[in-house]
Design an enzyme around this catalytic site. Structure first.
Site, PDB file in Angstrom:
ATOM      1  N   SER A 124       0.867  -1.238   0.251  1.00 36.11           N
ATOM      2  CA  SER A 124      -0.093  -0.357   0.187  1.00 36.11           C
ATOM      3  C   SER A 124       1.048   1.006   0.481  1.00 36.11           C
ATOM      4  CB  SER A 124      -0.871  -0.007   1.484  1.00 36.11           C
ATOM      5  OG  SER A 124      -1.366   1.587   1.419  1.00 36.11           O
ATOM      6  N   TYR A 149      -2.201  -1.240  10.981  1.00 41.02           N
ATOM      7  CA  TYR A 149      -2.281  -1.784   9.454  1.00 41.02           C
ATOM      8  C   TYR A 149      -1.103  -1.049   8.531  1.00 41.02           C
ATOM      9  CZ  TYR A 149      -4.353  -1.650   5.063  1.00 41.02           C
ATOM     10  OH  TYR A 149      -3.844  -1.793   3.122  1.00 41.02           O
ATOM     11  N   LYS A 153       1.884  -3.744   6.433  1.00 36.16           N
ATOM     12  CA  LYS A 153       2.661  -3.857   5.311  1.00 36.16           C
ATOM     13  C   LYS A 153       3.810  -3.660   5.424  1.00 36.16           C
ATOM     14  CE  LYS A 153      -1.892  -4.478   3.369  1.00 36.16           C
ATOM     15  NZ  LYS A 153      -1.999  -5.905   2.607  1.00 36.16           N
TER      16      LYS A 153
HETATM   17  P1  NAD Z   1     -10.929  -7.503   1.213  1.00 35.40           P
HETATM   18  O1  NAD Z   1     -11.095  -7.255   2.679  1.00 35.40           O
HETATM   19  O2  NAD Z   1     -11.824  -7.654   0.463  1.00 35.40           O
HETATM   20  O3  NAD Z   1     -10.229  -8.715   0.557  1.00 35.40           O
HETATM   21  C1  NAD Z   1      -9.854  -9.587   1.195  1.00 35.40           C
HETATM   22  C2  NAD Z   1     -10.393 -11.069   0.961  1.00 35.40           C
HETATM   23  O4  NAD Z   1      -9.005 -11.258   2.372  1.00 35.40           O
HETATM   24  C3  NAD Z   1     -11.149 -11.089   1.829  1.00 35.40           C
HETATM   25  O5  NAD Z   1     -12.527 -11.779   1.155  1.00 35.40           O
HETATM   26  C4  NAD Z   1     -10.627 -11.888   2.914  1.00 35.40           C
HETATM   27  O6  NAD Z   1     -12.435 -12.482   3.177  1.00 35.40           O
HETATM   28  C5  NAD Z   1      -9.448 -12.097   2.909  1.00 35.40           C
HETATM   29  N1  NAD Z   1      -9.385 -12.302   3.955  1.00 35.40           N
HETATM   30  C6  NAD Z   1      -8.699 -11.576   5.060  1.00 35.40           C
HETATM   31  N2  NAD Z   1      -8.101 -12.500   5.741  1.00 35.40           N
HETATM   32  C7  NAD Z   1      -7.529 -14.136   5.369  1.00 35.40           C
HETATM   33  C8  NAD Z   1      -6.954 -15.069   5.734  1.00 35.40           C
HETATM   34  N3  NAD Z   1      -6.657 -15.125   6.694  1.00 35.40           N
HETATM   35  N4  NAD Z   1      -7.421 -15.946   5.184  1.00 35.40           N
HETATM   36  C9  NAD Z   1      -7.454 -16.411   3.958  1.00 35.40           C
HETATM   37  N5  NAD Z   1      -8.832 -14.837   3.239  1.00 35.40           N
HETATM   38  C10 NAD Z   1      -8.575 -14.002   4.732  1.00 35.40           C
HETATM   39  O7  NAD Z   1      -9.566  -6.387   0.630  1.00 35.40           O
HETATM   40  P2  NAD Z   1      -9.397  -5.387  -1.080  1.00 35.40           P
HETATM   41  O8  NAD Z   1     -10.107  -4.526  -0.509  1.00 35.40           O
HETATM   42  O9  NAD Z   1      -9.428  -6.390  -1.827  1.00 35.40           O
HETATM   43  O10 NAD Z   1      -7.278  -5.610  -0.580  1.00 35.40           O
HETATM   44  C11 NAD Z   1      -6.444  -6.396  -1.155  1.00 35.40           C
HETATM   45  C12 NAD Z   1      -5.972  -6.524  -0.592  1.00 35.40           C
HETATM   46  O11 NAD Z   1      -4.790  -5.314  -0.587  1.00 35.40           O
HETATM   47  C13 NAD Z   1      -5.441  -6.619   1.328  1.00 35.40           C
HETATM   48  O12 NAD Z   1      -3.937  -7.052   1.262  1.00 35.40           O
HETATM   49  C14 NAD Z   1      -5.371  -4.753   1.375  1.00 35.40           C
HETATM   50  O13 NAD Z   1      -4.718  -5.061   2.397  1.00 35.40           O
HETATM   51  C15 NAD Z   1      -4.205  -4.335   0.390  1.00 35.40           C
HETATM   52  N6  NAD Z   1      -4.572  -2.917  -0.546  1.00 35.40           N
HETATM   53  C16 NAD Z   1      -6.281  -2.360  -0.048  1.00 35.40           C
HETATM   54  C17 NAD Z   1      -6.278  -0.795  -0.537  1.00 35.40           C
HETATM   55  C18 NAD Z   1      -7.705  -1.397  -0.620  1.00 35.40           C
HETATM   56  O14 NAD Z   1      -8.132   0.524  -0.235  1.00 35.40           O
HETATM   57  N7  NAD Z   1      -8.448  -1.667  -1.221  1.00 35.40           N
HETATM   58  C19 NAD Z   1      -5.087  -0.070  -0.215  1.00 35.40           C
HETATM   59  C20 NAD Z   1      -3.896  -0.826  -0.519  1.00 35.40           C
HETATM   60  C21 NAD Z   1      -3.711  -1.750  -0.561  1.00 35.40           C
HETATM   61  N1  UFG Z   2     -12.424  10.843   3.573  1.00 34.06           N
HETATM   62  C1  UFG Z   2     -13.541  11.661   3.985  1.00 34.06           C
HETATM   63  N2  UFG Z   2     -14.701  11.465   3.912  1.00 34.06           N
HETATM   64  C2  UFG Z   2     -14.952   9.994   4.460  1.00 34.06           C
HETATM   65  C3  UFG Z   2     -13.797   8.801   3.942  1.00 34.06           C
HETATM   66  C4  UFG Z   2     -13.172   9.427   3.472  1.00 34.06           C
HETATM   67  O1  UFG Z   2     -13.287  13.406   4.034  1.00 34.06           O
HETATM   68  O2  UFG Z   2     -15.609   9.303   5.486  1.00 34.06           O
HETATM   69  C5  UFG Z   2     -11.503  11.295   2.768  1.00 34.06           C
HETATM   70  C6  UFG Z   2      -9.996  11.456   3.570  1.00 34.06           C
HETATM   71  O3  UFG Z   2     -10.152  12.420   4.571  1.00 34.06           O
HETATM   72  C7  UFG Z   2      -9.344  11.206   2.769  1.00 34.06           C
HETATM   73  C8  UFG Z   2     -10.056  10.755   1.424  1.00 34.06           C
HETATM   74  O4  UFG Z   2     -11.322  11.034   1.293  1.00 34.06           O
HETATM   75  O5  UFG Z   2      -8.704  12.635   2.129  1.00 34.06           O
HETATM   76  C9  UFG Z   2     -10.060   9.068   1.258  1.00 34.06           C
HETATM   77  O6  UFG Z   2      -9.816   8.759   1.834  1.00 34.06           O
HETATM   78  P1  UFG Z   2      -9.948   7.157   2.132  1.00 34.06           P
HETATM   79  O7  UFG Z   2     -10.594   6.697   3.207  1.00 34.06           O
HETATM   80  O8  UFG Z   2     -11.265   6.664   0.744  1.00 34.06           O
HETATM   81  O9  UFG Z   2      -7.975   6.526   1.357  1.00 34.06           O
HETATM   82  P2  UFG Z   2      -7.400   6.747   2.345  1.00 34.06           P
HETATM   83  O10 UFG Z   2      -6.271   7.497   1.533  1.00 34.06           O
HETATM   84  O11 UFG Z   2      -7.625   7.510   4.016  1.00 34.06           O
HETATM   85  O12 UFG Z   2      -6.672   5.655   2.576  1.00 34.06           O
HETATM   86  C10 UFG Z   2      -6.572   4.406   1.436  1.00 34.06           C
HETATM   87  C11 UFG Z   2      -7.219   2.839   2.191  1.00 34.06           C
HETATM   88  C12 UFG Z   2      -5.915   3.245   2.911  1.00 34.06           C
HETATM   89  C13 UFG Z   2      -4.016   2.498   2.352  1.00 34.06           C
HETATM   90  C14 UFG Z   2      -4.425   3.531   1.915  1.00 34.06           C
HETATM   91  C15 UFG Z   2      -3.175   4.363   1.423  1.00 34.06           C
HETATM   92  O13 UFG Z   2      -7.994   3.063   3.277  1.00 34.06           O
HETATM   93  O14 UFG Z   2      -5.885   1.056   3.505  1.00 34.06           O
HETATM   94  O15 UFG Z   2      -5.322   4.129   0.995  1.00 34.06           O
HETATM   95  O16 UFG Z   2      -2.809   3.119  -0.212  1.00 34.06           O
HETATM   96  F1  UFG Z   2      -3.468   2.591   3.365  1.00 34.06           F
END
Ligand code: NAD
Ligand code: UFG
Length: 338
Positions: A124, A149, A153
């Protein structure tokens, strides 16, 4: 040869499975269904028009994973499985370290036992911490993370780097995602958060569908063009396609590779609200609230390295991201069926 996709029924994993299978890859999914519904599996199958293997298993279950590696011909892994809610991680650090870090250690150990040493990991932009100035490049110092979290990572990145130093047969690709939004064009797959959404786009779509009254904008006094936080939003299908390139990379070469997956463009919270209103025709009520702890003003990528080395570039713009998010939400007001 199959790709094992951990967390493959989740938001990013499900879109990646579709793109992998559309490109002709064999996919095996492992997911414990902690943060997704089983119906996500049916939606993926319907989109690709064929069956694929799914194992309901926790990645911390070494015996369970062992059996999967015995049964299947797996040569590489895309590792999405993990917990991802920043706020929750502050309340439940042990659960986050156990699931994310310990889960990865168990997975890597089983992979090694089976001679499978190719992995693409979901990292991330959070690993860049509070102090680097955007556009963020992969050579910047990482680790100044502010929550459990983010630390999981960063720790997993360190573990994977140490592994590559210890054994030159490993091939590891760390993908640092920026802010994934959007959904599959069909409207049948998208993001389905549990409870009150933490992230901006699912909150906006839930206001649009009438499930939430109004969006709270977390601060309008940042040093940005309109005072609200700026982020690099990336369409989840572009992100999924980045994984195809990353798998090709680890299948073709040993070593450690690190790429940002973003568009390189920053939009503010109010820019996103306006783009969503234009794409959906629905007005979004909002109020300005205080800043959210741990947020930074601006975060966007320099995506040049992924273009140069993987030939990957995000193609979908903010309008398409908003249209697709809205199609998913409006066609599935309560998310995936139980
Ligand atoms: P998500 O929660 O939709 O998907 C993760 C999946 O992993 C889920 O289906 C969950 O059931 C499964 N899971 C969790 N723990 C598990 C375990 N111990 N064993 C087996 N399955 C398990 O999340 P996502 O948004 O698809 O994110 C996927 C990956 O990308 C995550 O590692 C997350 O940290 C990373 N990531 C997501 C974002 C974002 O904004 N969505 C940003 C940066 C990184
Ligand atoms: N925001 C609002 N109102 C809300 C939600 C978010 O104003 O209800 C704003 C936040 O302050 C930020 C922007 O919208 O300025 C984006 O916020 P998000 O929560 O959607 O995303 P972040 O950038 O905070 O974080 C995301 C993921 C994290 C990851 C990060 C960097 O949630 O897991 O991107 O990859 F670590």
């Amino acid at each position: 040869m199959s790709v094992l996709v951990t967390g493959g029924l989740g938001y990013i994993g499900s879109h990646t499975c579709v793109e992998l299978m559309n490109a002709g890859a064999e996919v095996v999914v492992v997911d414990n269904l902690y943060n997704c519904k089983k119906s996500s599996y049916d939606r993926i199958k319907a989109l690709v028009g064929r069956d694929f293997k799914f194992y309901e298993c926790d990645i911390r279950d070494a015996e369970g994973l062992n059996k999967i590696f015995e049964n299947e011909d797996i040569d590489s892994v895309i590792h999405f499985a993990g917990l991802k809610a920043v706020g929750e991680s502050v309340q439940k650090p042990l659960e986050y370290f156990d699931n994310n870090v310990n889960g990865t250690l168990v997975l890597l150990d089983v992979m090694r036992k089976h001679g499978c040493k190719k992995i693409v990991f979901s990292s991330s932009a959070t690993v860049y911490g509070m102090n680097n100035v955007s556009p963020l490049t992969e050579d910047m110092q990482v680790g100044g993370v502010t929550n459990p979290y983010g630390r999981t990572k960063y720790m997993i990145e360190c573990i994977l780097q140490d592994l590559c130093v210890s054994d030159k047969e490993w091939s590891v690709c760390l993908l640092r995602y920026f802010n994934p939004i959007g959904a599959h064009k069909s409207g049948t797959m998208g993001e389905d958060p549990n409870g009150i959404p933490n992230n901006l786009m699912p909150y906006i779509t839930q206001v649009a569908i009438g499930k939430r009254e109004k969006l709270t904008v977390y601060g309008d006094d940042y040093d940005t063009h309109d005072g609200t936080g700026v982020r690099d939003y990336i369409h989840v299908v572009d992100l999924a396609l980045g994984h195809l390139k990353a798998v090709e990379k680890v299948r073709g070469e040993n070593g450690l590779f690190i790429y940002n997956l973003g568009t390189g463009i920053g939009y503010s919270v109010l820019d996103v609200v306006k783009a969503f209103e234009k794409a959906s025709g629905v007005e979004i009520s909002y109020q300005i609230g205080p800043r959210r702890a741990g947020d930074i003003a601006t975060c966007y990528s320099d995506p040049g390295k992924a273009l140069n080395e993987l030939g990957w570039k995000a193609e979908r713009d903010i309008e398409e991201m908003c249209e697709d998010s809205w199609r998913w939400q409006s066609q599935n007001p309560t998310g995936y069926p139980d």
